[in-house]
Enzyme design. Structure first.
Site, PDB file in Angstrom:
ATOM      1  N   HIS A  64     -11.396  10.366 -57.792  1.00 47.67           N
ATOM      2  CA  HIS A  64     -11.650  11.043 -58.964  1.00 47.67           C
ATOM      3  C   HIS A  64     -12.963  10.537 -59.575  1.00 47.67           C
ATOM      4  CE1 HIS A  64     -10.278   8.069 -62.168  1.00 47.67           C
ATOM      5  NE2 HIS A  64      -9.764   7.384 -61.120  1.00 47.67           N
ATOM      6  N   ASP A 175     -13.971   2.618 -62.341  1.00 44.73           N
ATOM      7  CA  ASP A 175     -12.562   3.282 -62.040  1.00 44.73           C
ATOM      8  C   ASP A 175     -13.170   4.770 -62.424  1.00 44.73           C
ATOM      9  OD1 ASP A 175     -10.321   4.745 -62.064  1.00 44.73           O
ATOM     10  OD2 ASP A 175      -9.473   3.731 -63.704  1.00 44.73           O
ATOM     11  N   GLU A 207      -7.987  13.029 -63.039  1.00 46.44           N
ATOM     12  CA  GLU A 207      -6.679  12.021 -62.556  1.00 46.44           C
ATOM     13  C   GLU A 207      -6.273  11.192 -63.655  1.00 46.44           C
ATOM     14  OE1 GLU A 207      -5.449   8.079 -60.984  1.00 46.44           O
ATOM     15  OE2 GLU A 207      -7.013   8.496 -62.509  1.00 46.44           O
ATOM     16  N   GLU A 208      -7.090  10.744 -64.680  1.00 47.06           N
ATOM     17  CA  GLU A 208      -6.798   9.790 -65.580  1.00 47.06           C
ATOM     18  C   GLU A 208      -5.690  10.550 -66.680  1.00 47.06           C
ATOM     19  OE1 GLU A 208      -7.213   6.656 -65.834  1.00 47.06           O
ATOM     20  OE2 GLU A 208      -9.013   6.207 -64.277  1.00 47.06           O
TER      21      GLU A 208
HETATM   22 CO    CO Z   1      -8.106   4.625 -64.237  1.00 47.74          CO
HETATM   23 ZN    ZN Z   2      -8.790   5.436 -61.067  1.00 52.39          ZN
END
Ligand code: CO
Ligand code: ZN
Length: 350
Positions: A64, A175, A207-208
């Site tokens: 992502h 991330d 995604e988050e």
């Molecule tokens: Co995350």
């Molecule tokens: Zn992630």
């Protein structure tokens, strides 16, 4: 293999919250377009790069592009202080005294996250856990100017540079920029190798906030095998007991068994372990009690997809000092590239 840390730095420092991944997308397009047979984007902003092998299975990779951040939800009429709506889950404790960038239509503004000074808190207030609503952004500008430049919905990211820290590298949005990086570096290797699978490297969005980009791109690609590349918790730190580590930094790529969004396909897990052992790629097995990745969305695509996540152990996930070990990143790239070469040998239906 020496990692291209300049690319990882560029990805980490780029700004993009869920739904506003354009700056990251630009980097991904620049990297993937010369490598892939075909590249397209869709209505949610996913980048879908196709690598034609032979008659092997369709394999979708997902990493992502979005990072957790905020949207401007209110500008104070009199003072110009800005209030935030979170997109993704920040722990308010890690936000105090941080710098941010407010991305406005007329350019970026640097700000500081402020809160009521501890000196003037009442006894009651001091005991209460901090919440996002207790925080505000100070742009250092008169209210009139803030109101003229900042609009509701402008996105806000934390500002942090990417640095080497001992054997580790540290920065914001590892991330999932480090997962994105691992995916790009693995498909780069496809150019020099022969492979039978039809590989789709997908840089996903949102995604988050609930694996949204992976859901629609998974539908479009309709793969037989789905592999998410994402970070996972490494709580190998003082105060945590070894049974709660999840993973350890420096011990290799983590092959996920389970998290709260997916249970990995056991044949896929076994095959990945076999490849890692044969090629001497360091790996660890991961069970994450809370959290999920794009594998959770891919697994539930159409009639179901054999899915797994290759995770990069990360300390201090969802803070601006996220740390990874280059050795683990390298192991992730190596295992993914080795799998893509041999994906046609695998058997994935249970
Ligand atoms: Co995350
Ligand atoms: Zn992630």
């Amino acid at each position: 293999m020496a990692l291209n840390l300049a690319l990882l730095k560029e990805l980490s420092e780029a700004a993009g919250v869920p739904g506003r991944e354009e700056a990251v997308r630009e980097i991904v397009l620049r990297e993937l377009t010369p490598l892939a047979d075909e590249v397209r984007t869709d209505a949610l902003g996913n980048v879908i790069a196709r690598f034609r092998g032979g008659s092997g299975p369709k394999v979708m990779l997902a990493a992502h592009m979005d990072e957790i951040g905020f949207l401007v939800k209110h500008v104070d009429e009199k003072t110009g202080f800005v209030r935030l709506d979170p997109v993704g889950g920040f722990d308010p404790r890690v936000l105090v005294a941080k710098r941010v960038v407010v991305h406005t239509e007329s350019g970026d503004l640097v700000g500081a996250i402020g809160t009521k000074p501890v000196h003037v808190l009442t006894e009651e207030e001091r005991k209460k856990p901090l919440e996002i609503k207790d925080l505000f952004v100070d742009l250092g500008l008169p209210a009139e100017e803030v109101k003229a430049r900042v609009q509701i919905g402008d996105f806000v990211t934390l500002r942090q540079d990417f640095v080497a820290m001992g054997e580790l590298v540290s920065g914001k949005a590892m991330d999932d920029r480090v997962g994105l990086f691992a995916m790009i570096e693995a498909v780069r290797k496809l150019r020099e190798r022969s492979f039978e699978a039809e590989v789709y490297a997908v840089a996903t969005t949102q995604e988050e906030v609930g694996l949204r980009g992976a859901r629609v791109s998974g539908y479009g690609v309709s793969p037989e095998v789905g592999i998410a590349l994402d970070v996972t918790i490494a709580s190998d730190v003082p105060g945590a007991s070894e049974s709660d580590y999840v993973t350890k930094l420096g011990e290799g790529v983590a092959i996920k068994i389970k998290d709260s969004a997916s249970v990995s396909n056991p044949k896929l897990v076994r095959f990945l372990r076999k490849i890692a052992e044969e090629r001497d790629i360091p790996y660890q097995l991961e069970i994450l009690p809370r959290g999920g990745t794009d594998a959770g969305a891919m697994q539930l695509t159409k009639e179901g997809v054999a899915a797994v996540t290759l995770s990069i152990p990360t300390r201090y996930v969802h803070s601006v000092v996220e740390c990874v070990h280059p050795r683990d990143v390298e192991a992730t790239v190596d295992l993914l590239a080795a799998f893509l070469e041999r994906a046609h040998e695998g058997e994935y239906s249970l």
